[in-house]
Design a protein around this motif. Structure first.
Motif, short mmCIF file in Angstrom:
data_model
loop_
_atom_site.label_atom_id
_atom_site.label_comp_id
_atom_site.label_asym_id
_atom_site.label_seq_id
_atom_site.Cartn_x
_atom_site.Cartn_y
_atom_site.Cartn_z
N ILE A 165 1.00 -1.21 0.03
CA ILE A 165 0.11 -0.08 0.09
C ILE A 165 0.84 1.14 -0.01
O ILE A 165 0.67 2.33 -0.57
CB ILE A 165 -0.84 0.09 1.16
N ALA A 166 2.01 1.40 0.74
CA ALA A 166 2.67 2.40 0.86
C ALA A 166 3.37 2.62 -0.54
O ALA A 166 3.68 3.74 -0.87
CB ALA A 166 3.92 2.04 1.94
N LEU A 167 3.86 1.67 -1.17
CA LEU A 167 4.25 1.82 -2.62
C LEU A 167 3.40 2.35 -3.41
O LEU A 167 3.48 3.38 -4.26
CB LEU A 167 4.80 0.42 -3.13
N PHE A 168 1.90 2.03 -3.50
CA PHE A 168 1.10 2.45 -4.19
C PHE A 168 0.98 4.14 -4.15
O PHE A 168 0.90 4.95 -5.01
CB PHE A 168 -0.39 2.12 -4.12
N GLN A 169 0.94 4.38 -2.83
CA GLN A 169 0.72 6.11 -2.28
C GLN A 169 1.84 6.73 -2.90
O GLN A 169 1.77 7.90 -3.21
CB GLN A 169 0.58 6.02 -0.76
N ARG A 170 3.12 6.07 -2.85
CA ARG A 170 4.38 6.75 -3.20
C ARG A 170 4.37 7.06 -4.89
O ARG A 170 4.83 7.94 -5.17
CB ARG A 170 5.70 5.87 -3.01
N ILE A 171 3.72 6.05 -5.52
CA ILE A 171 3.77 6.27 -7.01
C ILE A 171 2.51 6.73 -7.53
O ILE A 171 2.49 6.99 -8.82
CB ILE A 171 4.34 4.96 -7.85
#
Length: 280
Positions: free
Chosen positions: A174-180
Motif C-alpha cells: 500500500i505504501a508503494l501505491f501511495q508513493r507512485i
C-alpha cells in the motif's frame, strides 16, 4: 511432465529457425510455429517447476537460443533485428536463469541477482524465478525493492507480485501505491500488480485504499487494469457489501453483480500467476 514436453517442443521449433534461408522465410516460420506463445509458455513452466529434472531440456533450449540469435543477427533485416532478436535475447536470459534455478536452486538465483556484471535481463528473470519460489527468507530482498525510490521498475513489479505470498506485508504494498500514485506511467504499470497482490493477501489494511479508489481510481475496459473494479471486488471480499463507485453509481443494478462475479473469477484464476514484464 508438461514442462519438459513444452521445452522440447520449443527446442524443436528453434531448430527449424536455423535452416531458414532468408529473413522472409524465417519470419513466416516464426508465425507458423506461433513461436512467441510457445516460447513464453515453455519458459514460464520451467521457471515455476523448481526441479532438477528440467536441466537437460533447459540446457538444450539455451543452446538453440544462442544458435538462433546468431542466425537472426546474420540476416541484417530491420524487422528481424528490431523485433525478433530482442525477443530471442529475452528468452535466452529467461532460459539461462531457469537453468541456474534447476541446477543450484534458490542459492543460484540469489547469486545471479547479486551479480552486477550479469546482464540486467538475466538478473531480472532470476529475480522473477525467486518470486515464483518465494522462500520465507527472501522477503527482505523483495521489501527492499518495494521501499527504494528509483529502483528498476521491472524488479519492483516482480517484488510487488511476490508480496502476495507473504501475509502481513500488505502495508508495504500500500505504501508503494501511495508513493507512485502521482506518477502516471508508473501507476499504469504497477497499480494492477499492486491491487492483484492486495486481493490475494486479503488484508483489511487495504480497505481504506479500496474505498478511496471507488471514487478516485482509474477505470479501464480491461478489468485487470481497472482500479475501480479491483477496489469493488476487494471491498466485497473484505466486507461482503456492494459499494457505490464512479463506475457503477447504483450497485443494485442487475449487471453490477454479474460484472463483479466475472471480474473475481478472472482474479482467482490468475492469483498464482506471475507475469514477466514486456519491456526490460
Amino acid at each position: 511432465m508438461e514442462a519438459i514436453r513444452q521445452l522440447c517442443g520449443f527446442a524443436a521449433a528453434l531448430e527449424r529457425l536455423l535452416v531458414a534461408e532468408n529473413a522472409d522465410k524465417l519470419e513466416a516460420m516464426w508465425d507458423d510455429l506461433d513461436l512467441g506463445q510457445l516460447g513464453w509458455e515453455a519458459l514460464a513452466l520451467a521457471r515455476r517447476a523448481n526441479t532438477e529434472a528440467l536441466e537437460p531440456a533447459l540446457a538444450e533450449v539455451d543452446r538453440r537460443l544462442l544458435a538462433a540469435l546468431e542466425r537472426c543477427r546474420a540476416f541484417l533485416d530491420p524487422h528481424i533485428v528490431t523485433f525478433r532478436v530482442p525477443e530471442l535475447e529475452r528468452w535466452q536470459h529467461a532460459a539461462a536463469a531457469a537453468l541456474v534455478g534447476a541446477r543450484w536452486g534458490v542459492a543460484g538465483l540469489r547469486t545471479v541477482i547479486a551479480d552486477s556484471r550479469a546482464p540486467l535481463g538475466r538478473r531480472y528473470f532470476a529475480f522473477l524465478a525467486l518470486a515464483e519460489r518465494h522462500p520465507k527468507d527472501a522477503w527482505p530482498l523483495f521489501a527492499k525493492y518495494l521501499s527504494t525510490p528509483g529502483a528498476h521498475h521491472a524488479f519492483v513489479a516482480a517484488a510487488v507480485e511476490a508480496a502476495r505470498y507473504y501475509p502481513g506485508h500488505a502495508p508495504d504494498v500500500i505504501a508503494l501505491f501511495q508513493r507512485i500514485r502521482g506518477d502516471e506511467m508508473l501507476r499504469r504499470f504497477l497499480a494492477p500488480k499492486i491491487l492483484a497482490s492486495l486481493y490475494v493477501l486479503g488484508d483489511p489494511a487495504a480497505l481504506p485504499l479500496y474505498e478511496e479508489l471507488l471514487v478516485a481510481g482509474h477505470t479501464n475496459r480491461d478489468v485487470e487494469r481497472c482500479e475501480v473494479t479491483r477496489a469493488l471486488v476487494g471491498v466485497r471480499k473484505l466486507t461482503g457489501r456492494l459499494a457505490a463507485s464512479s463506475k457503477y453509481p447504483d450497485p443494485a443494478e442487475p449487471g453490477v453483480i454479474r460484472a463483479l462475479d466475472e471480474a473475481q473469477r478472472i482474479f482467482e484464476e490468475k492469483r498464482d500467476r506471475l507475469e514477466p514484464v514486456v519491456v526490460i
